[in-house]
Design a protein around this motif. Structure first.
Motif, PDB file in Angstrom:
ATOM      1  N   LYS A 150     -23.974  25.175  -4.521  1.00 55.14           N
ATOM      2  CA  LYS A 150     -23.321  25.343  -3.225  1.00 55.14           C
ATOM      3  C   LYS A 150     -21.874  25.763  -3.463  1.00 55.14           C
ATOM      4  O   LYS A 150     -21.127  25.088  -4.168  1.00 55.14           O
ATOM      5  CB  LYS A 150     -23.366  24.039  -2.425  1.00 55.14           C
ATOM      6  CG  LYS A 150     -22.790  24.153  -1.014  1.00 55.14           C
ATOM      7  CD  LYS A 150     -22.960  22.836  -0.278  1.00 55.14           C
ATOM      8  CE  LYS A 150     -22.430  22.928   1.148  1.00 55.14           C
ATOM      9  NZ  LYS A 150     -22.573  21.647   1.874  1.00 55.14           N
ATOM     10  N   LEU A 151     -21.466  26.880  -2.864  1.00 54.11           N
ATOM     11  CA  LEU A 151     -20.131  27.441  -3.046  1.00 54.11           C
ATOM     12  C   LEU A 151     -19.440  27.487  -1.690  1.00 54.11           C
ATOM     13  O   LEU A 151     -19.914  28.159  -0.769  1.00 54.11           O
ATOM     14  CB  LEU A 151     -20.229  28.850  -3.641  1.00 54.11           C
ATOM     15  CG  LEU A 151     -21.025  28.964  -4.948  1.00 54.11           C
ATOM     16  CD1 LEU A 151     -21.205  30.422  -5.333  1.00 54.11           C
ATOM     17  CD2 LEU A 151     -20.338  28.194  -6.066  1.00 54.11           C
ATOM     18  N   CYS A 159     -13.178  34.279  -6.721  1.00 56.83           N
ATOM     19  CA  CYS A 159     -14.564  34.754  -6.789  1.00 56.83           C
ATOM     20  C   CYS A 159     -14.956  35.185  -8.203  1.00 56.83           C
ATOM     21  O   CYS A 159     -16.090  34.956  -8.635  1.00 56.83           O
ATOM     22  CB  CYS A 159     -14.807  35.875  -5.780  1.00 56.83           C
ATOM     23  SG  CYS A 159     -13.847  37.375  -6.077  1.00 56.83           S
ATOM     24  N   ILE A 177     -23.869  29.695   0.179  1.00 53.17           N
ATOM     25  CA  ILE A 177     -22.516  30.240   0.258  1.00 53.17           C
ATOM     26  C   ILE A 177     -22.017  29.999   1.678  1.00 53.17           C
ATOM     27  O   ILE A 177     -22.645  30.441   2.648  1.00 53.17           O
ATOM     28  CB  ILE A 177     -22.511  31.744  -0.065  1.00 53.17           C
ATOM     29  CG1 ILE A 177     -23.058  31.980  -1.475  1.00 53.17           C
ATOM     30  CG2 ILE A 177     -21.119  32.321   0.078  1.00 53.17           C
ATOM     31  CD1 ILE A 177     -23.321  33.437  -1.778  1.00 53.17           C
ATOM     32  N   CYS A 180     -16.550  31.301   3.531  1.00 57.74           N
ATOM     33  CA  CYS A 180     -15.730  32.107   2.630  1.00 57.74           C
ATOM     34  C   CYS A 180     -14.935  33.119   3.461  1.00 57.74           C
ATOM     35  O   CYS A 180     -15.410  34.237   3.721  1.00 57.74           O
ATOM     36  CB  CYS A 180     -16.603  32.808   1.593  1.00 57.74           C
ATOM     37  SG  CYS A 180     -17.457  31.678   0.469  1.00 57.74           S
ATOM     38  N   VAL A 199     -26.445  31.817   3.649  1.00 60.69           N
ATOM     39  CA  VAL A 199     -25.110  32.380   3.847  1.00 60.69           C
ATOM     40  C   VAL A 199     -24.639  31.897   5.212  1.00 60.69           C
ATOM     41  O   VAL A 199     -25.167  32.317   6.250  1.00 60.69           O
ATOM     42  CB  VAL A 199     -25.119  33.916   3.777  1.00 60.69           C
ATOM     43  CG1 VAL A 199     -23.711  34.472   3.931  1.00 60.69           C
ATOM     44  CG2 VAL A 199     -25.742  34.392   2.465  1.00 60.69           C
ATOM     45  N   CYS A 202     -19.480  32.698   7.313  1.00 57.93           N
ATOM     46  CA  CYS A 202     -18.469  33.549   6.675  1.00 57.93           C
ATOM     47  C   CYS A 202     -18.041  34.565   7.735  1.00 57.93           C
ATOM     48  O   CYS A 202     -18.707  35.586   7.941  1.00 57.93           O
ATOM     49  CB  CYS A 202     -19.040  34.234   5.435  1.00 57.93           C
ATOM     50  SG  CYS A 202     -19.583  33.078   4.140  1.00 57.93           S
TER      51      CYS A 202
END
Length: 442
Positions: A150-151, A159, A177, A180, A199, A202
């Motif tokens: 998990k980012l 990055c 993700i 971000c 995702v 973001c």
């Protein structure tokens, strides 16, 4: 000795910022820091947090060696069989404004969170992530085993560090993700073992490119962006929680590859506006109208801003393509995007068949009569009468039953439209799981 250990732990958790600024800890060799992390005791009520400053100022940080070595030692020293005896959280101060919190969980879960630092990095960037492409038969012993990654809040400064680190992970199966800021273009390549990609939120994202042979689960939340899915052939569960269009002018023709990619899904989450403005025009084409079916779709999670006539009709237009549907979940969310009036009006709905539809869960409806009218409309168009369950927050789920006799006294104008009379009965047991909160719902 036990009392002394307790004092050390208390001291480490109350360390002040002025002491961190003096930067005693980062002057220690990496080998010493790794030893400290590996022997630090951790009880159920505390977390071991190691603080490092000035890391970006080291000469070799451009290659990510310090970052990778610290996180690598952290992973190696984690005892999955008894995680409370090892540190599960590590805080790295890459610079004054760049902080990463790394946490490990059982079953090889790693979370790298950069949200704690000063958020003064709005620059937009593209990010390429390559997973699981190394030759593990002749691989280095320094590769790390991570199953779920998990980012969070990765930016243009971090990055490359993250990409270099995760290129050394063995077979990441689940990649998440999220949040971000500045991420505009995302490219994910996972030719082997990548099964789930999420995702989430973001806000600047405009395009997502995915190449993954074994991908089964795709989760996306945020504004609608452009998708390119290459070699993605086995999607089973897809969530498109698109809160609104990400472009001023939508060109629905660009989303034909996405429509084909989700054709064989078993579970699908979709907003009503997205069907009206994106998929609806594609499916209304003569070729698709005759030949396209979601032939394997069993569970549909439909999110809409309301259930007025046009919204109901658009849902029914979509249902005509769902010949194997067993369960329908409808959630009214006033935060969901409303259509912009440019789409085709779905005033006429052709009749169809939903032979396998057994249950409908309805959540967020304000009036009982709207649920009754929906059921009658469903019976009329699809010649089916599934069990209808209403769920309200803080209340027991209720099942809508049709009574055998016509109601003789109509109390409201809405009830005058009803062909039958109904009553709600509380569900004693929820054998289908309809009343539980599903992870797809907002």
């Amino acid at each position: 000795m036990e009392q002394e250990s307790t004092n050390i732990t208390d001291y480490s958790t109350t360390i002040c910022r002025s002491m961190i600024d003096e930067d005693y800890i980062s002057q220690l060799p990496d080998e010493v820091l790794a030893q400290i992390l590996s022997i630090h005791p951790l009880d159920s009520g505390s977390k071991a947090v190691a603080l490092f400053t000035g890391l970006l100022n080291r000469p070799n940080i451009k290659h990510g060696q310090d970052f990778e070595s610290v996180i690598g030692d952290f992973l190696i020293n984690f005892d999955e069989n008894n995680p409370l005896k090892m540190p599960t959280k590590l805080e790295l101060h890459l610079s004054k404004d760049l902080i990463v919190t790394a946490s490990i969980g059982v079953n090889r879960k790693l979370n790298l969170d950069f949200s704690k630092g000063n958020k003064k990095f709005p620059r937009q960037f593209g990010w390429e992530i390559v997973l699981n492409t190394m030759d593990f038969a002749h691989s280095s012993p320094h590769l790390f085993s991570v199953k779920t990654l998990k980012l969070t809040s990765v930016n243009y400064l971090t990055c490359e560090l993250v990409s270099s680190l995760i290129s050394k992970f063995r077979y990441v199966e689940n990649l998440i993700i999220e949040k971000c800021d500045g991420l505009r273009c995302l490219r994910v390549e996972g030719l082997a073992k990548l099964m789930s990609l999420s995702v989430l939120d973001c806000v600047d994202l405009k395009s997502v490119y995915v190449e993954a042979l074994e991908l089964k689960y795709l989760r996306y939340s945020g504004f609608l962006c452009w998708f390119s899915l290459k070699n993605v052939m086995y999607l089973e569960d897809v969530k498109l929680d698109c809160k609104g269009p990400g472009f001023k002018h939508l060109h629905h023709g660009l989303y034909n590859p996405l429509l084909r990619a989700i054709r064989d899904v078993k579970v699908l989450t979709l907003h009503g506006w997205m069907f009206m403005e994106v998929f609806g025009p594609l499916l209304s084409l003569e070729h698709n109208e005759q030949h396209f079916k979601f032939s394997k779709l069993e569970d549909l999670w439909w999110i809409d801003s309301c259930m007025e006539d046009d919204n109901i009709n658009s849902l029914f237009c979509f249902l005509r393509f769902c010949t194997s549907l067993k369960r329908l979940f409808i959630s009214i969310d006033t935060r969901s995007c409303s259509t912009r009036g440019e789409h085709e009006s779905y005033t006429k709905v052709q009749k169809g068949r939903l032979r396998k539809l057994k249950v409908v869960k309805m959540e967020g409806f304000e009036f009982e009569e709207d649920i009754m009218l929906f059921k009658e409309h469903l019976m009329e168009v699809f010649n089916v009468e599934p069990r209808v369950v209403e769920v309200r927050k803080g209340m027991q789920g209720r099942c809508l039953l049709r009574l055998p006799k016509r109601q003789t006294i109509c109390k409201t104008a809405e009830s005058n439209k009803l062909k039958f009379s109904y009553k709600f009965v509380e569900e004693v047991e929820d054998n289908t799981g309809l009343c539980s909160k599903h992870p797809h719902m907002p």
